[in-house]
Design an enzyme around this catalytic site. Sequence first.
Site, short mmCIF file in Angstrom:
data_model
loop_
_atom_site.label_atom_id
_atom_site.label_comp_id
_atom_site.label_asym_id
_atom_site.label_seq_id
_atom_site.Cartn_x
_atom_site.Cartn_y
_atom_site.Cartn_z
N CYS A 59 -4.47 9.44 8.57
CA CYS A 59 -3.65 10.34 8.11
C CYS A 59 -2.98 11.42 7.77
O CYS A 59 -2.05 11.85 7.17
CB CYS A 59 -3.62 9.55 6.86
SG CYS A 59 -4.72 7.82 6.74
N ARG A 166 -5.95 -8.44 -6.93
CA ARG A 166 -7.08 -9.21 -6.45
C ARG A 166 -8.21 -8.62 -5.38
O ARG A 166 -7.16 -7.92 -5.47
CB ARG A 166 -6.45 -10.47 -5.09
CG ARG A 166 -6.91 -11.27 -3.85
CD ARG A 166 -6.21 -11.40 -2.73
NE ARG A 166 -4.79 -10.83 -2.85
CZ ARG A 166 -5.49 -9.79 -1.09
NH1 ARG A 166 -6.43 -9.73 -0.98
NH2 ARG A 166 -4.52 -9.13 -0.08
N CYS A 177 -5.27 -0.35 -3.81
CA CYS A 177 -5.21 0.40 -2.38
C CYS A 177 -3.65 0.67 -2.22
O CYS A 177 -2.96 0.20 -2.48
CB CYS A 177 -5.66 -0.52 -2.12
SG CYS A 177 -7.53 -1.08 -2.14
N CYS A 178 -3.86 1.52 -2.06
CA CYS A 178 -1.77 1.91 -1.33
C CYS A 178 -1.33 1.00 0.03
O CYS A 178 -2.38 -0.39 0.86
CB CYS A 178 -1.82 3.31 -0.12
SG CYS A 178 -2.85 3.22 0.70
#
Length: 355
Positions: A59, A166, A177-178
């Site tokens: 990343c 979820r 979350c991305c």
Amino acid sequence: MSDVSLVQQAVVEALDDAEVDRVDAVFAGTVFGVTGTIQRCLQTLGIVGVPIVTVENACATGSTALFEAVHAVESGRYESVLCLGVETMTAHFRGPITPAYNDAEGAAGLAMPGIYGLAASRYGHLYDVELDDLALIAVKNRAHGSLNPRAQHGKSTTVEEVLNSRMVADPLTLLQCCDISDAAAAAVVGAKRKGKRDITILASALQSGQLWDHRSVHPWGFELMQSVARQAWETAGLGPADMSLFEVHDAFTIGEVTATEALGLAPAGRGLELVKAGHTRLGGRQPVNPSGGLLSRGHALGATGLAQIAEAVWQLRGEAGARQVDDARTAAVETMGGGAAGIDGNGCVVTILGG
């Protein structure tokens, strides 16, 4: 869009902004691009015949390309360098990133959502905090992203929507979350614009992770981020209190919390208090991720670090529009790369910028 068209848009915009039509070298990054991706894209713009170096650091790939460019210019090796990051994630994945065949942690079910889920659980155990409060990070960053026309997600959300989405990796729900993205980002280091405000890179620090074992009590990646930040602060001669804004690696909500603590913006275990107090919101004392962060922009791995840098530059120039941080003069950018089993991160880059 194809990687070629994404690169064309990003590079043309960067060259126009820098007021140059040539560079001495290119440092570029892509994680999942095939061999020759960068050269194939750049030749369509006539950028050939110069050194082109491709890096990969998970990343932190785009930030690593910038790190190399900055030090190449500082050493006098080149006068002007193009930094580029590109990723077309949807060409490789239809859903979450599939762990590599040789990833022992991935084979055991510890893909990045699992690692960050464990980090969140560890954080809650260490500091006895209410982990539902992590949803406040997603709410803040989605609100910021709603003001960013370049964000993949331009819609605000609520705590209830975040917590009711979820479950992905307990305690992290889907909206914490991305998601994957296709994008390119570019910057020119070393060029001097005529009569226009240039942004100075006061420090750029990079380290790879240490062995990840029983000696650490902190969540995954904390020591690596902290060590790199200390180096950057020392080089810049500044500290976290001197920053107008931060862009940090919020691939998951817990990532923003541990990053702000590792950078010294808050003591360990106190990062969520800053969010609750409004300190890190637009309009607060030191906004964090005014771009919307990865939670709003999406995460195109090779491009992410340079997208963070672009946001910092726009903020310091007063060009961020509706999400502009008042009187922005300094910015810190942190990008964390993970994925290699056995260490607490492939690499982390911290960059300090001043207007």
